[in-house]
Design a protein around this motif. Sequence first.
Motif, PDB file in Angstrom:
ATOM      1  N   TYR A  11       0.854  -1.186   0.000  1.00 25.97           N
ATOM      2  CA  TYR A  11       0.000   0.000   0.000  1.00 25.97           C
ATOM      3  C   TYR A  11       0.889   1.235   0.000  1.00 25.97           C
ATOM      4  N   LEU A  62      -4.363   6.460   2.076  1.00 29.21           N
ATOM      5  CA  LEU A  62      -3.657   5.205   1.840  1.00 29.21           C
ATOM      6  C   LEU A  62      -4.397   4.411   0.759  1.00 29.21           C
ATOM      7  N   TYR A  94     -12.768  -2.110   8.701  1.00 25.56           N
ATOM      8  CA  TYR A  94     -11.609  -2.192   9.588  1.00 25.56           C
ATOM      9  C   TYR A  94     -11.331  -0.822  10.209  1.00 25.56           C
ATOM     10  N   TYR A 133      -7.981   1.079  11.978  1.00 19.75           N
ATOM     11  CA  TYR A 133      -6.550   1.044  12.250  1.00 19.75           C
ATOM     12  C   TYR A 133      -6.149   2.347  12.932  1.00 19.75           C
ATOM     13  N   PHE A 139      -3.607  -2.524  13.825  1.00 19.49           N
ATOM     14  CA  PHE A 139      -4.963  -3.050  13.682  1.00 19.49           C
ATOM     15  C   PHE A 139      -5.731  -2.886  14.988  1.00 19.49           C
ATOM     16  N   ASP A 150     -13.912  -9.000  15.160  1.00 16.80           N
ATOM     17  CA  ASP A 150     -12.588  -9.367  15.666  1.00 16.80           C
ATOM     18  C   ASP A 150     -12.035  -8.157  16.414  1.00 16.80           C
ATOM     19  N   LEU A 172      -7.718   5.426  11.227  1.00 14.62           N
ATOM     20  CA  LEU A 172      -8.108   5.152   9.843  1.00 14.62           C
ATOM     21  C   LEU A 172      -9.179   4.073   9.796  1.00 14.62           C
ATOM     22  N   LEU A 223      -8.291  -3.060   0.415  1.00  6.79           N
ATOM     23  CA  LEU A 223      -8.927  -2.159   1.365  1.00  6.79           C
ATOM     24  C   LEU A 223      -8.967  -0.754   0.780  1.00  6.79           C
ATOM     25  N   PHE A 249      -9.351   3.008   1.980  1.00  2.00           N
ATOM     26  CA  PHE A 249      -9.204   3.767   3.213  1.00  2.00           C
ATOM     27  C   PHE A 249      -9.880   5.119   3.136  1.00  2.00           C
TER      28      PHE A 249
END
Lengths: 108, 115
Positions: free
Chosen positions: A36, A44, B33, B35, B45, B56, B91, B104, B106
């Motif tokens: 990334y 990102l 997710y 982060y 994470f 999770d 993030l 992913l 972001f």
Amino acid sequence: AQRVTQPEKLLSVFKGAPVELKCNYSYSGSPELFWYVQYSRQRLQLLLRHISRESIKGFTADLNKGETSFHLKKPFAQEEDSAMYYCALVGSARQLTFGSGTQLTVLP
Amino acid sequence: GAGVSQSPSNKVTEKGKDVELRCDPISGHTALYWYRQSLGQGLEFLIYFQGNSAPDKSGLPSDRFSAERTGGSVSTLTIQRTQQEDSAVYLCASSLDPNRASPLHFGNGTRLTVT
């Protein structure tokens, strides 16, 4: 446990020179690996993934299971390649683990 | 279409206060997710939501951190009794699942500063 190591926090090269950003991983299974990139003042974003075996913006990365590495390479660096690069691994439970990142600066 | 949206973009809070950070994922993305990005620490994470499955939470650093995802879409990350070490960029990312090789996407992040 899965772990991604990027040994270089900072890397500087001159324009036109080859560049290699190192990434090593530890994972007991069969990993899926990604690079990334985050350009200045941008979000990102995915650069490339090993399953695609693609070249993006001149960058390539080969998964070496023997050395547990996934180094990112470009034969001729450009100033616009200056950015923060993160290596990432998807392992168990689909958790994406990132390395600590390498700040690449391409000098004119 | 619209990308992942996070709000606020910046948040300054006093130590001990609670904060809520919001994430709007890309429509149709089932995986979400959180982060944390700290200087010199890379991307840490925090938590992962996938559809209706139990999240999770293995990355949450303490019980002051919690997150919810309502209706399989919007998510909020809550930090209670903030500490100075909580200062970071938070993030959010979403992806199409179940293909775990899906990239992913972001958001721009929320920069949290605890004074």
